[in-house]
Scaffold this motif. Sequence first.
Motif, PDB file in Angstrom:
ATOM      1  N   VAL A 106       0.835  -1.209   0.000  1.00  0.00           N
ATOM      2  CA  VAL A 106       0.000   0.000   0.000  1.00  0.00           C
ATOM      3  C   VAL A 106       0.865   1.252   0.000  1.00  0.00           C
ATOM      4  CG1 VAL A 106      -1.634   1.356   1.371  1.00  0.00           C
ATOM      5  CG2 VAL A 106      -2.039  -1.072   0.993  1.00  0.00           C
ATOM      6  N   TYR A 107       1.893   1.272   0.851  1.00  0.00           N
ATOM      7  CA  TYR A 107       2.733   2.471   0.919  1.00  0.00           C
ATOM      8  C   TYR A 107       3.578   2.649  -0.334  1.00  0.00           C
ATOM      9  CZ  TYR A 107       1.086   3.103   5.607  1.00  0.00           C
ATOM     10  OH  TYR A 107       0.273   3.308   6.691  1.00  0.00           O
ATOM     11  N   ARG A 108       3.941   1.564  -1.014  1.00  0.00           N
ATOM     12  CA  ARG A 108       4.638   1.686  -2.297  1.00  0.00           C
ATOM     13  C   ARG A 108       3.720   2.335  -3.326  1.00  0.00           C
ATOM     14  NH1 ARG A 108       4.426  -1.493  -6.487  1.00  0.00           N
ATOM     15  NH2 ARG A 108       3.652  -3.223  -5.266  1.00  0.00           N
ATOM     16  N   LYS A 109       2.453   1.915  -3.336  1.00  0.00           N
ATOM     17  CA  LYS A 109       1.483   2.525  -4.263  1.00  0.00           C
ATOM     18  C   LYS A 109       1.298   4.006  -3.944  1.00  0.00           C
ATOM     19  CE  LYS A 109       0.135  -1.142  -6.579  1.00  0.00           C
ATOM     20  NZ  LYS A 109       0.328  -1.275  -8.009  1.00  0.00           N
ATOM     21  N   TRP A 110       1.259   4.331  -2.638  1.00  0.00           N
ATOM     22  CA  TRP A 110       1.119   5.724  -2.214  1.00  0.00           C
ATOM     23  C   TRP A 110       2.339   6.527  -2.677  1.00  0.00           C
ATOM     24  CZ3 TRP A 110       0.663   7.385   3.639  1.00  0.00           C
ATOM     25  CH2 TRP A 110       0.251   8.721   3.718  1.00  0.00           C
ATOM     26  N   LEU A 111       3.537   5.981  -2.482  1.00  0.00           N
ATOM     27  CA  LEU A 111       4.753   6.648  -2.943  1.00  0.00           C
ATOM     28  C   LEU A 111       4.727   6.858  -4.451  1.00  0.00           C
ATOM     29  CD1 LEU A 111       7.406   4.798  -0.771  1.00  0.00           C
ATOM     30  CD2 LEU A 111       6.941   7.263  -0.730  1.00  0.00           C
ATOM     31  N   ASP A 112       4.281   5.853  -5.189  1.00  0.00           N
ATOM     32  CA  ASP A 112       4.180   5.968  -6.645  1.00  0.00           C
ATOM     33  C   ASP A 112       3.233   7.098  -7.042  1.00  0.00           C
ATOM     34  OD1 ASP A 112       5.914   3.823  -6.927  1.00  0.00           O
ATOM     35  OD2 ASP A 112       4.326   2.377  -7.420  1.00  0.00           O
ATOM     36  N   ALA A 113       2.090   7.175  -6.364  1.00  0.00           N
ATOM     37  CA  ALA A 113       1.100   8.208  -6.698  1.00  0.00           C
ATOM     38  C   ALA A 113       1.642   9.605  -6.393  1.00  0.00           C
ATOM     39  CB  ALA A 113      -0.199   7.966  -5.918  1.00  0.00           C
ATOM     40  N   ALA A 133       2.007  20.111   0.244  1.00  0.00           N
ATOM     41  CA  ALA A 133       1.163  18.997   0.704  1.00  0.00           C
ATOM     42  C   ALA A 133       1.681  17.673   0.162  1.00  0.00           C
ATOM     43  CB  ALA A 133      -0.286  19.217   0.269  1.00  0.00           C
ATOM     44  N   GLN A 134       2.121  17.669  -1.087  1.00  0.00           N
ATOM     45  CA  GLN A 134       2.646  16.440  -1.678  1.00  0.00           C
ATOM     46  C   GLN A 134       3.941  16.005  -0.991  1.00  0.00           C
ATOM     47  OE1 GLN A 134       1.167  14.404  -4.157  1.00  0.00           O
ATOM     48  NE2 GLN A 134      -0.528  15.708  -3.544  1.00  0.00           N
ATOM     49  N   MET A 135       4.780  16.959  -0.621  1.00  0.00           N
ATOM     50  CA  MET A 135       6.021  16.616   0.080  1.00  0.00           C
ATOM     51  C   MET A 135       5.702  16.038   1.462  1.00  0.00           C
ATOM     52  SD  MET A 135       8.381  17.034  -2.049  1.00  0.00           S
ATOM     53  CE  MET A 135       9.808  16.810  -1.009  1.00  0.00           C
ATOM     54  N   GLY A 136       4.693  16.575   2.134  1.00  0.00           N
ATOM     55  CA  GLY A 136       4.260  16.006   3.419  1.00  0.00           C
ATOM     56  C   GLY A 136       3.757  14.584   3.243  1.00  0.00           C
ATOM     57  N   GLN A 137       2.964  14.354   2.200  1.00  0.00           N
ATOM     58  CA  GLN A 137       2.466  13.009   1.901  1.00  0.00           C
ATOM     59  C   GLN A 137       3.629  12.062   1.588  1.00  0.00           C
ATOM     60  OE1 GLN A 137      -0.959  11.875   1.604  1.00  0.00           O
ATOM     61  NE2 GLN A 137      -1.266  13.720   2.808  1.00  0.00           N
ATOM     62  N   LEU A 138       4.613  12.570   0.851  1.00  0.00           N
ATOM     63  CA  LEU A 138       5.775  11.766   0.498  1.00  0.00           C
ATOM     64  C   LEU A 138       6.536  11.326   1.743  1.00  0.00           C
ATOM     65  CD1 LEU A 138       7.562  10.690  -1.852  1.00  0.00           C
ATOM     66  CD2 LEU A 138       8.822  12.844  -1.693  1.00  0.00           C
ATOM     67  N   MET A 139       6.732  12.239   2.676  1.00  0.00           N
ATOM     68  CA  MET A 139       7.453  11.894   3.910  1.00  0.00           C
ATOM     69  C   MET A 139       6.685  10.876   4.745  1.00  0.00           C
ATOM     70  SD  MET A 139       9.377  15.404   5.105  1.00  0.00           S
ATOM     71  CE  MET A 139       7.896  16.375   5.248  1.00  0.00           C
ATOM     72  N   TYR A 159      -4.647   9.958  -5.730  1.00  0.00           N
ATOM     73  CA  TYR A 159      -4.687   9.773  -4.280  1.00  0.00           C
ATOM     74  C   TYR A 159      -5.072   8.334  -3.990  1.00  0.00           C
ATOM     75  CZ  TYR A 159      -4.774  14.835  -4.515  1.00  0.00           C
ATOM     76  OH  TYR A 159      -4.462  16.142  -4.807  1.00  0.00           O
ATOM     77  N   VAL A 160      -4.220   7.650  -3.226  1.00  0.00           N
ATOM     78  CA  VAL A 160      -4.450   6.248  -2.894  1.00  0.00           C
ATOM     79  C   VAL A 160      -5.397   6.160  -1.705  1.00  0.00           C
ATOM     80  CG1 VAL A 160      -3.353   4.124  -2.073  1.00  0.00           C
ATOM     81  CG2 VAL A 160      -2.220   5.526  -3.790  1.00  0.00           C
ATOM     82  N   THR A 161      -6.392   5.298  -1.821  1.00  0.00           N
ATOM     83  CA  THR A 161      -7.315   5.023  -0.729  1.00  0.00           C
ATOM     84  C   THR A 161      -6.989   3.643  -0.183  1.00  0.00           C
ATOM     85  OG1 THR A 161      -9.034   6.301  -1.838  1.00  0.00           O
ATOM     86  CG2 THR A 161      -9.753   4.802  -0.104  1.00  0.00           C
ATOM     87  N   VAL A 198      -5.025  -1.667  -1.065  1.00  0.00           N
ATOM     88  CA  VAL A 198      -5.439  -0.467  -1.792  1.00  0.00           C
ATOM     89  C   VAL A 198      -6.914  -0.635  -2.127  1.00  0.00           C
ATOM     90  CG1 VAL A 198      -5.145   0.871  -3.912  1.00  0.00           C
ATOM     91  CG2 VAL A 198      -3.141  -0.027  -2.712  1.00  0.00           C
ATOM     92  N   GLY A 199      -7.714   0.289  -1.636  1.00  0.00           N
ATOM     93  CA  GLY A 199      -9.148   0.242  -1.896  1.00  0.00           C
ATOM     94  C   GLY A 199      -9.515   0.904  -3.200  1.00  0.00           C
ATOM     95  N   GLY A 200      -8.624   1.749  -3.694  1.00  0.00           N
ATOM     96  CA  GLY A 200      -8.879   2.427  -4.955  1.00  0.00           C
ATOM     97  C   GLY A 200      -7.960   3.619  -5.113  1.00  0.00           C
ATOM     98  N   ILE A 201      -8.048   4.230  -6.262  1.00  0.00           N
ATOM     99  CA  ILE A 201      -7.286   5.438  -6.572  1.00  0.00           C
ATOM    100  C   ILE A 201      -8.295   6.535  -6.883  1.00  0.00           C
ATOM    101  CG2 ILE A 201      -5.599   6.515  -8.116  1.00  0.00           C
ATOM    102  CD1 ILE A 201      -4.362   4.254  -6.501  1.00  0.00           C
ATOM    103  N   GLU A 202      -8.225   7.600  -6.125  1.00  0.00           N
ATOM    104  CA  GLU A 202      -9.086   8.760  -6.365  1.00  0.00           C
ATOM    105  C   GLU A 202      -8.315   9.744  -7.241  1.00  0.00           C
ATOM    106  OE1 GLU A 202     -12.235   9.017  -5.168  1.00  0.00           O
ATOM    107  OE2 GLU A 202     -11.991   7.042  -4.256  1.00  0.00           O
ATOM    108  N   LEU A 203      -9.007  10.406  -8.132  1.00  0.00           N
ATOM    109  CA  LEU A 203      -8.386  11.395  -9.012  1.00  0.00           C
ATOM    110  C   LEU A 203      -8.805  12.792  -8.617  1.00  0.00           C
ATOM    111  CD1 LEU A 203      -8.784   9.666 -12.491  1.00  0.00           C
ATOM    112  CD2 LEU A 203      -6.764   9.719 -11.029  1.00  0.00           C
ATOM    113  N   GLY A 204      -7.851  13.712  -8.626  1.00  0.00           N
ATOM    114  CA  GLY A 204      -8.146  15.109  -8.351  1.00  0.00           C
ATOM    115  C   GLY A 204      -8.888  15.732  -9.524  1.00  0.00           C
TER     116      GLY A 204
END
Length: 138
Positions: A19-26, A102-108, A49-51, A66-72
Motif C-alpha cells: 500500500v505504501y509503495r502505491k502511495w509513494l508511486d502516486a 502537501a505532496q512533500m508532506g504526503q511523500l514523507m 490519491y491512494v485510498t 489499496v481500496g482504490g485510486i481517487e483522481l483530483g
Amino acid sequence: MSAGGPFRAIGIAGTGVTVYRKWLDAVSDNIANINNAAPTSGEAFRARYVTAQAVDYGSGTGGVQVGGIELGSGEGRLVHEPDNPLADENGYVRYPDIDLGAQMGQLMMAQRAYQANISVVDRAYDAYQAALQLGRNG
C-alpha cells in the motif's frame, strides 16, 4: 510469539509495504507532473490519491489493501502564458491544481510508513531465523 507469528507479521507488514509503495508511486507521479501545462480545451493532469482499506476489518489479522485510486480535479488552474505553444487565443494554459508542500508532506509520511513496515518484515524474519537456530541446537 504465537505459532505462525513471524509469518503472520511478515504477511501483514507485507500488505503495508504494498500500500505504501502505491502511495509513494502516486505522490511521485503527482510531483513529476506538477508543472505540466495543458491546453484550456482539455483537462489538466489529475492528481492521484491512494485510498487504503483494512482487510478483514476488526480482526487485526488481514492487513491493509489499496481500496482504490481517487483522481483530483481536471479543472486545474489557469495561468496566463501567451508564449506557451499550448496557450489558447487569450494566452491561457491549464496547470494541475497540486500543492507541492502537501505532496512533500504526503511523500514523507508514506516513506516513513514504508520503512516501518520493512522493519517489521526484517524483525519477523530475524525471529524466524532465531527459532530455526533453536530447533537445530535443541
